[in-house]
Design a protein around this motif. Structure first.
Motif, PDB file in Angstrom:
ATOM      1  N   ARG A  15      -3.635 -49.262  55.793  1.00 45.68           N
ATOM      2  CA  ARG A  15      -3.940 -49.140  54.369  1.00 45.68           C
ATOM      3  C   ARG A  15      -3.081 -48.072  53.684  1.00 45.68           C
ATOM      4  N   PRO A  16      -3.023 -46.793  54.223  1.00 45.32           N
ATOM      5  CA  PRO A  16      -2.158 -45.798  53.538  1.00 45.32           C
ATOM      6  C   PRO A  16      -0.680 -46.164  53.600  1.00 45.32           C
ATOM      7  N   THR A  17      -0.255 -46.774  54.714  1.00 45.74           N
ATOM      8  CA  THR A  17       1.165 -47.102  54.852  1.00 45.74           C
ATOM      9  C   THR A  17       1.573 -48.157  53.824  1.00 45.74           C
ATOM     10  N   THR A  18       0.699 -49.194  53.717  1.00 49.55           N
ATOM     11  CA  THR A  18       0.981 -50.243  52.745  1.00 49.55           C
ATOM     12  C   THR A  18       1.020 -49.665  51.327  1.00 49.55           C
ATOM     13  N   SER A  19       0.102 -48.709  51.064  1.00 43.95           N
ATOM     14  CA  SER A  19       0.064 -48.100  49.720  1.00 43.95           C
ATOM     15  C   SER A  19       1.349 -47.334  49.426  1.00 43.95           C
ATOM     16  N   VAL A  20       1.801 -46.586  50.472  1.00 40.26           N
ATOM     17  CA  VAL A  20       3.032 -45.810  50.287  1.00 40.26           C
ATOM     18  C   VAL A  20       4.210 -46.751  50.052  1.00 40.26           C
ATOM     19  N   ALA A  21       4.296 -47.829  50.845  1.00 42.44           N
ATOM     20  CA  ALA A  21       5.409 -48.767  50.714  1.00 42.44           C
ATOM     21  C   ALA A  21       5.410 -49.414  49.329  1.00 42.44           C
ATOM     22  N   ALA A  22       4.210 -49.726  48.847  1.00 42.15           N
ATOM     23  CA  ALA A  22       4.131 -50.414  47.572  1.00 42.15           C
ATOM     24  C   ALA A  22       4.437 -49.466  46.400  1.00 42.15           C
ATOM     25  N   SER A  23       4.048 -48.177  46.528  1.00 45.52           N
ATOM     26  CA  SER A  23       4.176 -47.279  45.384  1.00 45.52           C
ATOM     27  C   SER A  23       5.302 -46.260  45.521  1.00 45.52           C
ATOM     28  N   GLY A  24       5.706 -45.952  46.731  1.00 39.93           N
ATOM     29  CA  GLY A  24       6.693 -44.926  46.963  1.00 39.93           C
ATOM     30  C   GLY A  24       6.090 -43.527  46.882  1.00 39.93           C
ATOM     31  N   ASP A  25       4.748 -43.454  46.677  1.00 41.37           N
ATOM     32  CA  ASP A  25       4.088 -42.154  46.575  1.00 41.37           C
ATOM     33  C   ASP A  25       3.643 -41.710  47.949  1.00 41.37           C
ATOM     34  N   LEU A  26       4.341 -40.701  48.521  1.00 45.80           N
ATOM     35  CA  LEU A  26       4.050 -40.256  49.884  1.00 45.80           C
ATOM     36  C   LEU A  26       2.695 -39.561  49.986  1.00 45.80           C
ATOM     37  N   GLY A  27       2.221 -39.066  48.836  1.00 42.78           N
ATOM     38  CA  GLY A  27       0.918 -38.384  48.844  1.00 42.78           C
ATOM     39  C   GLY A  27      -0.222 -39.305  49.214  1.00 42.78           C
ATOM     40  N   LEU A  28      -0.024 -40.598  48.991  1.00 40.60           N
ATOM     41  CA  LEU A  28      -1.067 -41.555  49.345  1.00 40.60           C
ATOM     42  C   LEU A  28      -1.300 -41.582  50.855  1.00 40.60           C
ATOM     43  N   PHE A  29      -0.257 -41.272  51.654  1.00 42.62           N
ATOM     44  CA  PHE A  29      -0.408 -41.223  53.109  1.00 42.62           C
ATOM     45  C   PHE A  29      -1.315 -40.052  53.491  1.00 42.62           C
ATOM     46  N   ASP A  30      -1.024 -38.887  52.816  1.00 39.98           N
ATOM     47  CA  ASP A  30      -1.828 -37.706  53.123  1.00 39.98           C
ATOM     48  C   ASP A  30      -3.288 -37.944  52.776  1.00 39.98           C
ATOM     49  N   SER A  31      -3.490 -38.453  51.550  1.00 41.46           N
ATOM     50  CA  SER A  31      -4.878 -38.632  51.147  1.00 41.46           C
ATOM     51  C   SER A  31      -5.566 -39.722  51.968  1.00 41.46           C
ATOM     52  N   GLY A  32      -4.813 -40.723  52.339  1.00 47.81           N
ATOM     53  CA  GLY A  32      -5.409 -41.824  53.141  1.00 47.81           C
ATOM     54  C   GLY A  32      -5.726 -41.399  54.560  1.00 47.81           C
ATOM     55  N   MET A  33      -4.911 -40.516  55.144  1.00 49.69           N
ATOM     56  CA  MET A  33      -5.044 -40.212  56.558  1.00 49.69           C
ATOM     57  C   MET A  33      -5.836 -38.949  56.846  1.00 49.69           C
ATOM     58  N   LYS A  34      -6.102 -38.149  55.788  1.00 45.49           N
ATOM     59  CA  LYS A  34      -6.658 -36.831  56.103  1.00 45.49           C
ATOM     60  C   LYS A  34      -8.050 -36.951  56.738  1.00 45.49           C
ATOM     61  N   ARG A  35      -8.782 -38.017  56.396  1.00 47.74           N
ATOM     62  CA  ARG A  35     -10.102 -38.169  57.021  1.00 47.74           C
ATOM     63  C   ARG A  35     -10.007 -38.709  58.462  1.00 47.74           C
ATOM     64  N   GLN A  36      -8.830 -39.178  58.863  1.00 53.85           N
ATOM     65  CA  GLN A  36      -8.693 -39.754  60.209  1.00 53.85           C
ATOM     66  C   GLN A  36      -8.124 -38.740  61.198  1.00 53.85           C
ATOM     67  N   VAL A  37      -7.742 -37.563  60.693  1.00 55.39           N
ATOM     68  CA  VAL A  37      -7.192 -36.536  61.579  1.00 55.39           C
ATOM     69  C   VAL A  37      -8.127 -35.340  61.491  1.00 55.39           C
ATOM     70  N   PRO A  38      -8.547 -34.704  62.511  1.00 58.03           N
ATOM     71  CA  PRO A  38      -8.068 -34.908  63.906  1.00 58.03           C
ATOM     72  C   PRO A  38      -8.805 -36.020  64.653  1.00 58.03           C
ATOM     73  N   LYS A  39      -9.762 -36.676  64.005  1.00 54.07           N
ATOM     74  CA  LYS A  39     -10.454 -37.712  64.748  1.00 54.07           C
ATOM     75  C   LYS A  39     -10.489 -38.957  63.887  1.00 54.07           C
ATOM     76  N   PRO A  40     -10.156 -40.107  64.356  1.00 50.80           N
ATOM     77  CA  PRO A  40      -9.787 -40.407  65.745  1.00 50.80           C
ATOM     78  C   PRO A  40      -8.363 -39.998  66.142  1.00 50.80           C
ATOM     79  N   PHE A  41      -7.501 -39.708  65.161  1.00 55.02           N
ATOM     80  CA  PHE A  41      -6.117 -39.412  65.545  1.00 55.02           C
ATOM     81  C   PHE A  41      -5.898 -37.910  65.614  1.00 55.02           C
ATOM     82  N   VAL A  42      -5.217 -37.457  66.682  1.00 53.54           N
ATOM     83  CA  VAL A  42      -4.894 -36.032  66.758  1.00 53.54           C
ATOM     84  C   VAL A  42      -3.670 -35.697  65.897  1.00 53.54           C
ATOM     85  N   SER A  43      -2.853 -36.744  65.686  1.00 52.84           N
ATOM     86  CA  SER A  43      -1.687 -36.521  64.829  1.00 52.84           C
ATOM     87  C   SER A  43      -1.374 -37.816  64.118  1.00 52.84           C
ATOM     88  N   ALA A  44      -0.795 -37.686  62.924  1.00 54.23           N
ATOM     89  CA  ALA A  44      -0.365 -38.867  62.183  1.00 54.23           C
ATOM     90  C   ALA A  44       0.933 -38.528  61.443  1.00 54.23           C
TER      91      ALA A  44
END
Lengths: 551, 108
Positions: free
Chosen positions: A90-119
């Motif tokens: 979901r965040p990756t597709t959003s970034v690709a569609a908009s070019g806004d890299l901040g969407l990755f941060d906002s999309g992934m921040k709830r997934q780190v550190p769990k379930p992902f230790v790094s993204a």
């Protein structure tokens, strides 16, 4: 002899006869019969076969259940990669569609550190990944390595503007930790971004992926790839690895890789009853086999006892027969008078079947005045009772004769001594007095077969007055017969002439015919006995007396 | 000889005039005497002090020996007045040879 049907009674019967010379039963415990052992072995084999078949059938059914359950569990587990793909996609597709890299941060921040230790997010430029965003700890994958470029390139090449790419999965192992790495690409408006995230597998491998309810009652282990080793273990809910028992296996697509789930039910899916049926069959079979074998043994032993009793009976029978013959001999006169001018011969034959105490008698006594008294008779029936009645009658008859009674009076008096109601027998008797000087025979007959006279070669019955049997009649008459020198008078009992299917007259005629062939008195009696009784099994006894007057 | 029915069957009935009839069929020998004696035992042996008539039907009696004769003599001694019905010539001769023609008369 009554049939004894209990072992104990048989033992008592046998021991009770011990003093009669019957061998005692062996005291030692007899060995089991072969038939019983055969029954036992067959029963055990059949029981074992049934138990095994039942167990195999149970195992087959249980396996089928477990496999079905594994398929269900596998279906539930396929949700895991979809979730990961969604979280990354979901965040990756959003970034690709908009070019806004901040969407990755906002999309992934709830997934780190769990379930992902790094993204991390890479932008693909001319086929090379350029790191544009990084969250969480450092990755275990060296993202500048060739392997990383290959991994990210593989993800990027699977993505098209029309659709998202494939989740590319890799396993990263060090001496202490294991991680799973996921790469997912999205491309839009000529921009291609690849998200890469790593997930640490906990040391005990618990609670990595959300597992569904189908696994609730199962021990299971999830492996990366198709090999099931401790290093490829992704998740488990048990400490006892590898998992044993009735195993269900299912392979689950996991991005571009596969996971293999192995599981076994903690308790039988078919229930403990189904599991124990084989044991029940075995127990019931063993019990049944034991009972049947024991019954067989018991029956065989009883048969042995019965055979032993039969042997005892046979022995007793022979003994009784011997006693009977001894008794019969004792009851008949041993020595007959041998007056000059008179030949007397007798034969007695016991029946050839059964216990042979008979009721036939004969006797001859001297009378004063150069006369002899003779009698022949037959107590109906057989056995000791008939024989003792016979003995009583014979002695009474001779006693009355010696007293001076004529034959008719002898019979009249003796008739009162036997009562068919009291004794169960009746008797026929013939008495005669022969005057040795004149050759005149005075005869009286109580229901007995007629005398025969043999003059030369002519033998014929002597007709005379015939009264009822002893015990029935009370009045008898006499008749006088005059003999000529050399005449033989024959007296006999019905055992000699009676046959079941013919008239008594036929038997008497046969006796006359046989008797006509011999001249000497002893030879005559032998001929008669041989001719009439040989090879004829008879339960009746027979007596014959011949008197030849030779003045 | 073996063709003769070895078993005794007994039927008890009565003539039209009320005289009891015991019918023996088969063979009346030692094996059947107990049953035969029971057949007589159920009949009154005397009526008003006089011997009670009984007919012994021998139409189907193939064989009788001295054991059978004992049964008849027992019945005689117990008071029955016996008449024999249709005995075979062999049985008739047995009875005659035993001096019982008068005591065991054959029905005319």
């Amino acid at each position: 002899m009554s049939v004894v049907d209990e072992d104990g009674a048989a033992a008592r019967a046998a021991s009770g006869r011990h003093d009669a010379g019957i061998p005692d039963r062996p005291r030692s415990r007899p060995r089991p019969h072969g038939l019983s052992l055969t029954v036992l072995v067959i029963g055990l084999v059949v029981t074992a076969a049934l138990a095994v078949v039942s167990r195999l059938n149970y195992a087959h059914n249980e396996q089928h259940q477990v496999s079905t359950q594994a398929q269900l569990a596998g279906a539930a587990l396929t949700a895991a990669p979809i979730d990961i793909q969604r979280l990354l996609g979901r965040p990756t597709t959003s970034v690709a569609a908009s070019g806004d890299l901040g969407l990755f941060d906002s999309g992934m921040k709830r997934q780190v550190p769990k379930p992902f230790v790094s993204a991390q997010l890479f932008r693909m430029v001319d086929g090379s990944p350029h790191l544009v965003r990084s969250l969480g700890k450092s990755t275990q994958l060296d993202t500048s390595s060739g392997a990383a470029r290959t991994l990210l390139g593989k993800a990027a090449s699977s993505a098209t503007p029309a659709s998202n790419g494939t989740l590319v999965v890799t396993r990263l192992a060090t001496a202490t930790t294991q991680r799973l790495g996921y790469a997912f690409a999205a491309t839009a408006l000529g921009r291609t971004y690849v998200a890469y995230a790593e997930q640490t597998l906990p040391g005990d491998r618990r609670e990595v992926l959300k597992s569904g309810s189908p696994l609730a009652d199962m021990d299971f282990a999830l492996y990366y790839g198709k090999r099931q080793t401790s290093s490829t273990l992704v998740e488990t809910n048990t400490d006892d690895l590898p998992i044993t028992g009735t195993l269900g296996r299912v392979t689950i697509p996991f991005g571009d890789q596969v996971l293999t789930a192995v599981m076994t039910p903690r308790s039988p899916l078919l229930g403990t009853f189904a599991q124990s049926i084989a044991w029940m069959i075995a127990a019931a079979g063993l019990l049944l086999t034991a009972v049947v074998a024991l019954l067989t043994e018991r029956l065989l032993r009883r048969r042995a006892v019965a055979e032993q009793l039969a042997a005892v009976t046979d022995q007793l029978y022979r003994a009784e027969r011997g006693v009977a013959e001894t008794l019969q001999t004792a009851l008949l006169p041993k020595h007959l008078p041998r007056p000059p001018g008179l030949a007397i011969a007798t034969r007695y034959l016991g029946g050839t079947e059964g216990i042979n105490v008979g009721g036939d008698w004969y006797d001859v006594v001297d009378l004063p005045g150069d006369r002899i008294f003779f009698t022949i008779g037959d107590v109906s029936g057989r056995g000791l009772s008939a024989a003792t009645t016979m003995s009583r009658l014979r002695h009474s008859i001779t006693a009355y004769a010696v007293e001076g009674n004529d034959p008719a009076m002898v019979l009249t008096k003796v008739s009162g001594l036997i009562d068919v109601v009291r004794d169960g027998h009746f008797a026929t008797a013939l008495c005669g007095i022969l005057d040795l000087g004149t050759g005149i025979v005075t005869v009286a007959n109580a229901g007995h077969l007629p005398l025969l006279r043999k003059d030369g070669l002519v033998v014929e019955p002597i007709e005379g007055p015939l009264g009822p049997p002893l015990g029935v009649g009370s009045q008898y008459d006499t008749a006088d017969i005059t003999l000529t020198p050399g005449t033989v008078v024959l007296a006999y009992t019905d055992g000699l002439v009676e046959r079941r299917d013919e008239s008594i007259d036929v038997g008497i005629a046969r006796l006359c015919r046989v008797a006509s062939t011999a001249t000497d008195l002893e030879t005559l009696l032998d001929t008669v006995v041989t001719g009439l009784l040989d090879d004829r099994p008879s339960t009746d006894d027979a007596a014959i007396m011949g008197v030849q007057w030779n003045p | 000889m073996e063709s003769i029915d070895q078993t005794l069957s007994i039927a008890v009935g009565s003539d039209p005039d009320g005289t009891p009839v015991i019918a023996f069929a088969g063979a009346l020998d030692l094996t059947g005497t107990a049953d035969a004696e029971r057949a007589f035992a159920v009949l009154p042996a005397s009526v008003n002090g006089a011997p009670a008539d009984v007919v012994v039907d021998m139409t189907d009696l193939a064989f009788m020996d001295s054991a059978g004769l004992t049964v008849l003599l027992l019945a005689l001694k117990q008071g029955h007045a016996i008449r024999l019905r249709r005995p075979t010539s062999i049985i008739r001769r047995l009875i005659a040879a035993t001096g019982l023609t008068e005591l065991l008369p054959v029905e005319p």
